[in-house]
Scaffold this active site. Sequence first.
Site, PDB file in Angstrom:
ATOM      1  N   LYS A  11       0.818  -1.222   0.000  1.00  0.00           N
ATOM      2  CA  LYS A  11       0.000   0.000   0.000  1.00  0.00           C
ATOM      3  C   LYS A  11       0.856   1.278   0.000  1.00  0.00           C
ATOM      4  O   LYS A  11       2.058   1.231   0.274  1.00  0.00           O
ATOM      5  CB  LYS A  11      -0.925  -0.035   1.220  1.00  0.00           C
ATOM      6  N   TYR A  51     -12.528  -1.981  -3.798  1.00  0.00           N
ATOM      7  CA  TYR A  51     -13.025  -2.055  -2.420  1.00  0.00           C
ATOM      8  C   TYR A  51     -14.560  -1.941  -2.350  1.00  0.00           C
ATOM      9  O   TYR A  51     -15.090  -1.594  -1.292  1.00  0.00           O
ATOM     10  CB  TYR A  51     -12.370  -0.971  -1.565  1.00  0.00           C
ATOM     11  N   ARG A  87      -1.941 -14.240   4.796  1.00  0.00           N
ATOM     12  CA  ARG A  87      -2.678 -13.573   5.883  1.00  0.00           C
ATOM     13  C   ARG A  87      -1.885 -13.664   7.189  1.00  0.00           C
ATOM     14  O   ARG A  87      -1.880 -12.730   7.989  1.00  0.00           O
ATOM     15  CB  ARG A  87      -4.071 -14.207   6.065  1.00  0.00           C
ATOM     16  N   THR A  93      -5.437  -6.800  10.898  1.00  0.00           N
ATOM     17  CA  THR A  93      -5.739  -5.526  10.222  1.00  0.00           C
ATOM     18  C   THR A  93      -5.207  -4.335  11.005  1.00  0.00           C
ATOM     19  O   THR A  93      -4.608  -3.417  10.438  1.00  0.00           O
ATOM     20  CB  THR A  93      -7.275  -5.387  10.051  1.00  0.00           C
ATOM     21  N   GLU A 128      -9.464 -10.991  -7.569  1.00  0.00           N
ATOM     22  CA  GLU A 128      -8.532  -9.857  -7.412  1.00  0.00           C
ATOM     23  C   GLU A 128      -7.358  -9.961  -8.381  1.00  0.00           C
ATOM     24  O   GLU A 128      -6.908  -8.946  -8.933  1.00  0.00           O
ATOM     25  CB  GLU A 128      -8.069  -9.783  -5.954  1.00  0.00           C
TER      26      GLU A 128
HETATM   27  P1  GDP Z   1      -7.918  -6.689   5.824  1.00  0.00           P
HETATM   28  O1  GDP Z   1      -8.522  -7.862   5.090  1.00  0.00           O
HETATM   29  O2  GDP Z   1      -7.092  -7.117   7.016  1.00  0.00           O
HETATM   30  O3  GDP Z   1      -7.149  -5.748   4.918  1.00  0.00           O
HETATM   31  O4  GDP Z   1      -9.132  -5.845   6.470  1.00  0.00           O
HETATM   32  P2  GDP Z   1     -10.581  -5.425   5.915  1.00  0.00           P
HETATM   33  O5  GDP Z   1     -10.944  -6.181   4.671  1.00  0.00           O
HETATM   34  O6  GDP Z   1     -11.522  -5.485   7.078  1.00  0.00           O
HETATM   35  O7  GDP Z   1     -10.422  -3.869   5.557  1.00  0.00           O
HETATM   36  C1  GDP Z   1      -9.857  -3.456   4.337  1.00  0.00           C
HETATM   37  C2  GDP Z   1      -8.946  -2.282   4.611  1.00  0.00           C
HETATM   38  O8  GDP Z   1      -9.730  -1.178   5.058  1.00  0.00           O
HETATM   39  C3  GDP Z   1      -7.914  -2.487   5.727  1.00  0.00           C
HETATM   40  O9  GDP Z   1      -6.763  -3.190   5.323  1.00  0.00           O
HETATM   41  C4  GDP Z   1      -7.603  -1.060   6.117  1.00  0.00           C
HETATM   42  O10 GDP Z   1      -6.708  -0.436   5.201  1.00  0.00           O
HETATM   43  C5  GDP Z   1      -8.981  -0.407   6.003  1.00  0.00           C
HETATM   44  N1  GDP Z   1      -9.707  -0.437   7.291  1.00  0.00           N
HETATM   45  C6  GDP Z   1     -10.232  -1.525   7.924  1.00  0.00           C
HETATM   46  N2  GDP Z   1     -10.847  -1.176   9.064  1.00  0.00           N
HETATM   47  C7  GDP Z   1     -10.717   0.188   9.164  1.00  0.00           C
HETATM   48  C8  GDP Z   1     -11.156   1.151  10.121  1.00  0.00           C
HETATM   49  O11 GDP Z   1     -11.790   0.826  11.133  1.00  0.00           O
HETATM   50  N3  GDP Z   1     -10.826   2.462   9.856  1.00  0.00           N
HETATM   51  C9  GDP Z   1     -10.119   2.830   8.756  1.00  0.00           C
HETATM   52  N4  GDP Z   1      -9.838   4.135   8.564  1.00  0.00           N
HETATM   53  N5  GDP Z   1      -9.704   1.946   7.831  1.00  0.00           N
HETATM   54  C10 GDP Z   1      -9.987   0.639   8.032  1.00  0.00           C
END
Ligand code: GDP
Length: 140
Positions: A11, A51, A87, A93, A128
């Site tokens: 990123k 997204y 993962r 996350t 993806e």
């Molecule tokens: P991942 O699979 O671990 O990447 O998590 P998710 O699919 O839940 O979220 C996608 C992306 O959104 C994350 O990697 C973060 O960059 C962002 N994100 C997730 N949760 C939050 C949050 O609570 N606040 C903010 N600002 N960004 C978030």
Amino acid sequence: MAVQCTFSIIKPDATRRNLTGAVNAMLEAAGLRIIAQKRLRLTEERAKAFYAVHKDRPFYDDLVKFMTSGPVVVQVLEGENAVDKNRQVMGATNPAEAAEGTIRKTHAISIEANSVHGSDSPENAKIEIEFFFTPEEIVG
Ligand code: GDP
């Protein structure tokens, strides 16, 4: 477990800090092979589409802004159990909750600027990968 492919993004927070090689070294040390890779700038339209699953979440607009704020490096990773393995090496996350030795614990700045994306299932990995790569660009 058979050899699998997964999709990864380094990123903008990581490319900005010149951490592409550092992240790649952690992926390779975990046994993942980078079989496709390119650096690009996501447009707002492409980031929104990628997204789309998060479009109703409160952080969606901020996430799109962040993901378009600088270059990203998109990758296809190959290895045994690659989806879960990636993962694991990524970590949780929220970097505050990520395990020691993971990419996010080591390099991430915040729950948003968390340095890497990784597919969460083989089905999403396929979608993806096809979103970013043609078959000719993937060299196993
Ligand atoms: P991942 O699979 O671990 O990447 O998590 P998710 O699919 O839940 O979220 C996608 C992306 O959104 C994350 O990697 C973060 O960059 C962002 N994100 C997730 N949760 C939050 C949050 O609570 N606040 C903010 N600002 N960004 C978030």
